[in-house]
Design an enzyme around this catalytic site. Structure first.
Site, mmCIF file in Angstrom:
data_model
loop_
_atom_site.group_PDB
_atom_site.id
_atom_site.type_symbol
_atom_site.label_atom_id
_atom_site.label_comp_id
_atom_site.label_asym_id
_atom_site.label_seq_id
_atom_site.Cartn_x
_atom_site.Cartn_y
_atom_site.Cartn_z
ATOM 1 N N TYR A 1 -11.096 -42.706 -11.056
ATOM 2 C CA TYR A 1 -10.164 -43.699 -10.508
ATOM 3 C C TYR A 1 -10.748 -45.110 -10.564
ATOM 4 C CZ TYR A 1 -7.476 -46.030 -6.752
ATOM 5 O OH TYR A 1 -6.714 -46.910 -6.006
ATOM 6 N N ASP B 1 -22.319 -34.337 -18.847
ATOM 7 C CA ASP B 1 -22.746 -34.437 -17.457
ATOM 8 C C ASP B 1 -23.973 -35.351 -17.360
ATOM 9 O OD1 ASP B 1 -22.393 -32.121 -14.885
ATOM 10 O OD2 ASP B 1 -23.799 -33.809 -14.857
ATOM 11 N N SER C 1 -20.803 -46.597 -0.604
ATOM 12 C CA SER C 1 -19.590 -46.459 0.209
ATOM 13 C C SER C 1 -19.836 -46.953 1.631
ATOM 14 C CB SER C 1 -19.185 -44.981 0.247
ATOM 15 O OG SER C 1 -18.206 -44.754 1.255
ATOM 16 N N ALA C 2 -18.816 -47.468 2.249
ATOM 17 C CA ALA C 2 -18.903 -47.915 3.652
ATOM 18 C C ALA C 2 -19.209 -46.744 4.576
ATOM 19 C CB ALA C 2 -17.594 -48.573 4.066
ATOM 20 N N TYR D 1 -21.540 -35.772 1.855
ATOM 21 C CA TYR D 1 -21.151 -36.764 0.831
ATOM 22 C C TYR D 1 -21.768 -38.123 1.175
ATOM 23 C CZ TYR D 1 -18.585 -40.686 -0.973
ATOM 24 O OH TYR D 1 -18.291 -41.898 -1.521
ATOM 25 N N LYS E 1 -24.910 -40.628 -0.644
ATOM 26 C CA LYS E 1 -24.841 -42.071 -0.944
ATOM 27 C C LYS E 1 -26.014 -42.802 -0.302
ATOM 28 C CE LYS E 1 -21.068 -42.282 -3.417
ATOM 29 N NZ LYS E 1 -21.130 -42.625 -4.847
ATOM 30 N N TYR F 1 -18.157 -49.667 -1.050
ATOM 31 C CA TYR F 1 -16.703 -49.764 -1.088
ATOM 32 C C TYR F 1 -16.108 -49.448 0.271
ATOM 33 C CZ TYR F 1 -17.639 -48.581 -6.047
ATOM 34 O OH TYR F 1 -18.129 -48.511 -7.324
ATOM 35 N N ASN G 1 -6.941 -35.684 -0.011
ATOM 36 C CA ASN G 1 -7.617 -35.830 1.283
ATOM 37 C C ASN G 1 -7.323 -37.206 1.877
ATOM 38 O OD1 ASN G 1 -9.213 -33.346 1.120
ATOM 39 N ND2 ASN G 1 -10.213 -34.368 -0.616
ATOM 40 N N ARG H 1 -8.469 -35.960 12.905
ATOM 41 C CA ARG H 1 -9.285 -35.237 11.915
ATOM 42 C C ARG H 1 -10.738 -35.362 12.356
ATOM 43 N NH1 ARG H 1 -9.055 -37.387 5.784
ATOM 44 N NH2 ARG H 1 -9.897 -39.227 6.831
ATOM 45 N N PRO H 2 -11.462 -34.222 12.479
ATOM 46 C CA PRO H 2 -12.861 -34.303 12.938
ATOM 47 C C PRO H 2 -13.683 -35.270 12.074
ATOM 48 C CG PRO H 2 -12.142 -32.015 12.807
ATOM 49 C CD PRO H 2 -11.037 -32.840 12.205
ATOM 50 N N ASP I 1 -13.457 -38.555 11.979
ATOM 51 C CA ASP I 1 -12.855 -39.871 11.752
ATOM 52 C C ASP I 1 -13.297 -40.861 12.826
ATOM 53 O OD1 ASP I 1 -11.575 -39.301 9.461
ATOM 54 O OD2 ASP I 1 -9.580 -39.107 10.305
HETATM 55 C C1 WQD Z 1 -7.888 -43.289 6.142
HETATM 56 C C2 WQD Z 1 -7.145 -43.190 7.462
HETATM 57 C C3 WQD Z 1 -7.366 -41.059 8.560
HETATM 58 C C4 WQD Z 1 -5.149 -38.798 5.510
HETATM 59 C C5 WQD Z 1 -12.784 -41.737 3.062
HETATM 60 C C6 WQD Z 1 -14.248 -41.486 2.855
HETATM 61 C C7 WQD Z 1 -14.906 -42.711 2.291
HETATM 62 C C8 WQD Z 1 -14.184 -43.147 1.038
HETATM 63 C C9 WQD Z 1 -12.711 -43.388 1.323
HETATM 64 C C10 WQD Z 1 -15.334 -42.266 -0.865
HETATM 65 C C11 WQD Z 1 -7.947 -42.477 8.553
HETATM 66 C C12 WQD Z 1 -5.916 -41.314 8.150
HETATM 67 C C13 WQD Z 1 -5.787 -39.807 6.222
HETATM 68 C C14 WQD Z 1 -3.989 -38.175 6.043
HETATM 69 C C15 WQD Z 1 -4.149 -39.608 7.968
HETATM 70 N N1 WQD Z 1 -14.321 -42.180 0.024
HETATM 71 N N2 WQD Z 1 -5.284 -40.202 7.427
HETATM 72 N N3 WQD Z 1 -3.541 -38.610 7.266
HETATM 73 O O1 WQD Z 1 -11.594 -41.346 5.846
HETATM 74 O O2 WQD Z 1 -11.409 -43.892 5.865
HETATM 75 O O3 WQD Z 1 -12.629 -42.753 4.017
HETATM 76 O O4 WQD Z 1 -12.187 -42.151 1.848
HETATM 77 O O5 WQD Z 1 -16.154 -43.140 -0.966
HETATM 78 O O6 WQD Z 1 -16.242 -42.403 1.992
HETATM 79 O O7 WQD Z 1 -14.836 -41.232 4.125
HETATM 80 O O8 WQD Z 1 -10.154 -42.569 4.142
HETATM 81 O O9 WQD Z 1 -7.882 -42.217 3.314
HETATM 82 O O10 WQD Z 1 -9.187 -40.212 4.209
HETATM 83 O O11 WQD Z 1 -8.336 -41.961 5.790
HETATM 84 O O12 WQD Z 1 -3.709 -39.983 9.075
HETATM 85 O O13 WQD Z 1 -3.381 -37.251 5.457
HETATM 86 O O14 WQD Z 1 -5.959 -42.424 7.281
HETATM 87 O O15 WQD Z 1 -7.440 -40.468 9.855
HETATM 88 O O16 WQD Z 1 -7.658 -43.115 9.795
HETATM 89 P P1 WQD Z 1 -11.449 -42.620 5.102
HETATM 90 P P2 WQD Z 1 -8.860 -41.664 4.301
#
Ligand code: WQD
Length: 332
Positions: A11, A58, A124-125, A148, A152, A176, A197, A291-292, A294
């Site tokens: 992506y 790879d 990643s943040a 994960y 990083k 990011y 996800n 979600r656990p 978060d």
């Molecule tokens: C964003 C918000 C969820 C899905 C993750 C990784 C991070 C980076 C980006 C790789 C949160 C809410 C989500 C859903 C929801 N990945 N949510 N319903 O968790 O901030 O970051 O992805 O580098 O490392 O940790 O992103 O998009 O999963 O969630 O309510 O079906 O949306 O609770 O508040 P996140 P996310």
């Protein structure tokens, strides 16, 4: 100048390849298609009307990397390749440690052997864990809550140790925040093969009637509307940040970390409502349990990237929502 891009059909990798070619760089790309599709190669060529060398394989394959560095005079590397699903990393930690760490060590050893010591690394943040305050600055404490994120942070530590051992390296670590959206052409974007996800790809699939309803993970967080707040950044802005980082490391030595975010936080419901408004489409949702793992809120202080790299995000949340939906409509 020739840039080696690992994970270049993914992506963020594919969007960065487009901007590298647009900026006049030659690129060499490797990908094993573990989280992308071969047709992205032709899409990158179609958007830019430029050609480039591609190697399927790879980054853990040392012989292949040596072949690539032998056949191409590489000036710098952008390292995207790696597994990135937080949930999967919790259930399969060894897969994540083996792949993400092993591939990076193999890459760094090969770069060393070929005296190529300029690297942009995709971090990643998530390495900030639960921040003590907001906005997040690069010198905040680092901690992780899943394998994960730990890969990083481990790779960041490996890079800092590498620089201490050899000051000839020039390394930009890019942290990011939440990349979303797609190239305005609609030819490349984020289209996970299975149930997403992350929030935006899930919203898009609900809007596109591929999924029934969005589960909003909790509305009792300490935010303006109770739903999670994040710093969403357009993937094209993020990609342009890599171009600035490449320009910087090609003309300097040292190692440094940079937040690539907009500095603005938007909640889940902010994003859903903006998406519905700009695309004139319904997104059914319901509030469910948290979600656990978060956190309540996360957004960047992006001033360091602006001061040192001369980069600042320009696109807004409406652009992100419009471009994300445009991509999925063009790639039904
Ligand atoms: C964003 C918000 C969820 C899905 C993750 C990784 C991070 C980076 C980006 C790789 C949160 C809410 C989500 C859903 C929801 N990945 N949510 N319903 O968790 O901030 O970051 O992805 O580098 O490392 O940790 O992103 O998009 O999963 O969630 O309510 O079906 O949306 O609770 O508040 P996140 P996310």
């Amino acid at each position: 100048m020739k840039i080696f891009v690992t994970g270049g059909t993914g992506y963020i990798g594919s969007h960065t390849c487009v901007e590298l070619l647009n900026a006049g760089y030659e690129i060499v790309v490797i990908d094993n298609f573990s989280n992308s599709k071969p047709e992205v190669i032709e899409k990158i060529k179609e958007i830019t009307e430029k050609d480039f060398k591609f190697y399927e394989g790879d980054v853990c394959d040392k012989e292949l990397l040596k072949k690539i560095f032998t056949e191409n005079n590489i000036d710098a590397v952008i390292h995207f390749a790696g597994y990135k699903a937080v949930g999967e990393s919790v259930s399969k930690p060894l897969k994540y440690y083996r792949n993400n760490i092993d591939s990076t060590l193999t890459l760094l050893e090969t770069m060393n052997e070929f005296n190529c010591k300029k690297l942009v690394f995709s971090s990643s943040a998530t390495v900030y864990g639960k921040p003590k305050s907001l906005p997040i600055k690069e010198d905040f404490d680092l901690s992780t809550t899943n394998p994960y994120g730990s890969t990083k942070l481990m790779i960041e530590d490996i890079l800092r140790d590498l620089y201490i051992s050899d000051n000839e390296w020039s390394i930009a670590i890019l942290r990011y925040f939440n990349p979303i959206g797609a190239h305005k052409s609609g030819l490349i974007g984020e289209n996970p093969n299975d149930i997403p996800n992350n929030l935006m790809p899930y919203i898009v699939k609900v809007a596109n009637k591929e999924l029934e309803c969005l589960n909003v993970f909790g509305n009792d967080y300490d935010t303006h509307d109770g739903t999670g707040v994040r710093d969403y950044i357009h993937v094209v802005d993020l990609s342009l940040g890599h171009i600035k980082a490449i320009e910087y490391i090609l003309n300097s030595k040292g190692i440094d970390e940079y937040n690539l975010g907009t500095g603005n936080g938007y909640s889940v419901l902010d994003l859903v409502k903006t998406f519905m408004k700009v695309n004139d489409v319904e997104v059914k949702y319901k509030i469910t349990d948290r979600r656990p793992g978060d956190i309540d809120a996360c957004y960047a202080d992006a001033s360091k990237a602006q001061e040192i790299l001369g980069w600042k995000a320009k696109l807004g949340i409406e652009d992100m929502c419009r471009d994300a939906y445009n991509f999925i409509k063009k790639n039904k």
